[in-house]
Structure formats: C-alpha cells, structure tokens
Design an enzyme around this catalytic site. Structure first.
Site, PDB file in Angstrom:
ATOM      1  CG  MET A   4       2.612   3.622  -8.550  1.00 20.36           C
ATOM      2  SD  MET A   4       3.445   2.129  -9.077  1.00 20.36           S
ATOM      3  CE  MET A   4       4.597   1.926  -7.723  1.00 20.36           C
ATOM      4  CB  CYS A   5      -0.260   6.928 -13.127  1.00 19.75           C
ATOM      5  SG  CYS A   5       1.039   7.904 -12.326  1.00 19.75           S
ATOM      6  NE  ARG A   6      -4.343   2.462 -12.738  1.00 20.82           N
ATOM      7  CZ  ARG A   6      -4.132   1.144 -12.730  1.00 20.82           C
ATOM      8  NH1 ARG A   6      -5.140   0.302 -12.933  1.00 20.82           N
ATOM      9  NH2 ARG A   6      -2.922   0.672 -12.531  1.00 20.82           N
TER      10      ARG A   6
END
Length: 282
Positions: A1-3
């Site tokens: 996923m992401c930051r």
C-alpha cells in the site's frame, strides 16, 4: 500500500516538509517502517495550495527518491497546506493518472489502503458515481473511485457524512458479492482551509495514522531541535508514520474515527458507516 503526509500551518517550503525530517516521506518511500510494504516506489504526487484559487499538483511515475524535478520544484513552493503521497500499487497500473493526490475543483484527496477484490466490485462501485462526475475520472484505482463516490455523496458540503456513506455503500456492495472485510482506508481530503482525515477498515485493523501535537509544547521539550523552531505554532502534520521520532510528538488517530485539522487545532469524532436510501432499495 502507500505512505502519505499532510501539513497545515504557516507557509513553509515544500522542501523542508518533504526532505528534511529525519524519517521524511521521501525516506519512507524507500524505508517505510509501519506500512504493508517497505518500498513505495510506484510513483508519487504532491498537491498544494498557494496564491491561486485551485490547488497545484505535481505527479510522476518515478520513485519519489529518484525524481530530480521534485527536489527542484520543492525549493520554490511555499505553501500553507501540502498533501504528499508515495505509492505502492495494489494492482492498478503504474501511470500518472493513478498517482495521488486526486483533484476535483478545489478539493484534494489521497488514500492508503484498498477496496478488496476491487475488480469484482468495480462495476457496481463506478455505477454509483454521479453521471455528471464520471467523465472526470481519469485513472483506474480504487482510491480515485472512493474520491468520486465521496463527491457523489456530498463531500463538498459534509465530508464526514459523505465518507460514512461511501463506507456503507462499499460494504453493502461487497456483502452482496460475497467479499469479506472489503475496505481498508486512511484518507485525507481538503478544500484548502481544513483537512479532514479518516481511519477505518471493515476488519477493524486499519493502517497506521498519526497527527502531531502542539508545536509550542514540543519546542519546550526539545529546544535544540532546529526544525521545530522553524515551524509556526499553528503547524499540524497528519502522517502514515511519524516523520520525527520524538517522545510525545505524535498521537495515533483512533480506529474507526475521523479528525478535523485546522491551523493550531484539531478535533476527533467516531466514524460510523451510513447506509444510503440507494443502498437499502437496490
């Protein structure tokens, strides 16, 4: 996923916000510590509010750590409100239109998480988007789909209510298709004055999300830390994971809740899914 990270406060150089913290978002694009993936190299984006009535954006499919243009423009952008996102794709193509943040009018939106089994649910989800908004959808991600659902359900008038209805819709569609625990999300959205952030998952185990505490108090605790002296007392950060490792500097956003962040203040509320009339009669 992401930051991702969001900043609100006195105008500050984007370079100082993106590159200088000890565990900056650029550092997290290579070495995330609390995310599902260590590396977030499937593109990045920044959105900022300056002198124009609508936010500016810069997005690229390059990894954030390897785009010299990001360093160049961040030295010239001074902003009171910044969104920044580094992407780890959950399946959608690595292309500019799939990089966050997403923009519609004055509104920015960025997301970490996923609609589980999105290919199975995608047609149902996109049919729920208002037809007048659908032509503005540019990419193929579940994140952008959530944004346009929120716009459909009244994001511009009532962000918490719109997101609660989005959650209710997605969970209802997933139930009908036999998809368990369909939603994982930390979201930030803004129209340039306030930032609304949301933390929710159908499973009750959402990705990490933190906000910074009072800068004036931190200055007293850490008088030798230059970066704190450079920020105004109204500065607030919301981050997927802390960008500085300072005891007392960060508070975790509770599970199933949202926060309204304005310069110098914030407030928290519970986030409860809402079933819409469209869902109950379909």
């Amino acid at each position: 996923m992401c930051r991702w990270m969001a900043y609100s406060g006195d105008p500050a150089l984007a370079e100082a916000l993106l590159f200088r913290p000890a565990h900056s978002l650029i550092n997290q694009s290579l070495h995330a510590r609390l995310g599902a993936e260590t590396t977030n190299g499937d593109g990045f984006g920044i959105g900022w509010f300056g002198e124009q009535p609508f936010p500016g954006m810069y997005k690229s499919v390059l990894p954030a750590w390897n785009d010299p243009n990001l360093r160049e423009i961040s030295r010239e952008i001074r902003t009171r409100l910044l969104f920044a996102h580094v992407r780890a794709s959950t399946g959608a193509a690595v292309q500019r239109s799939n990089c966050h943040p997403f923009r519609h009018g004055r509104w920015l939106w960025m997301h970490n998480g996923a609609i589980m089994n999105f290919p199975l649910l995608k047609r149902d989800v996109m049919l729920a988007v208002d037809p007048s908004l659908y032509p503005d959808v540019e990419g193929t991600t579940d994140s952008e789909a959530l944004f346009f659902l929120a716009l459909t359900f009244g994001l511009m008038e009532d962000p918490p209510g719109a997101v609660a209805r989005v959650i209710g819709l997605v969970e209802d569609l997933a139930r009908r298709r036999g998809v368990p625990d369909p939603l994982q999300m930390t979201v930030a959205t803004s129209e340039g004055e306030s930032i609304w952030v949301f933390r929710y998952s159908s499973q009750g185990r959402t990705r990490s999300l933190f906000y910074s505490t009072d800068i004036a108090q931190l200055r007293k605790l850490y008088p030798a830390l230059d970066v704190l002296q450079q920020l105004g007392t109204d500065a607030r950060f919301v981050v997927s994971e802390p960008i500085h490792h300072l005891e007392g500097a960060w508070t975790e956003v509770p599970e199933s809740s949202y926060a309204l962040v304005r310069p110098g203040t914030h407030e928290q509320h519970p986030l409860v899914p809402v079933r819409t009339r469209q869902q109950t009669t379909a």
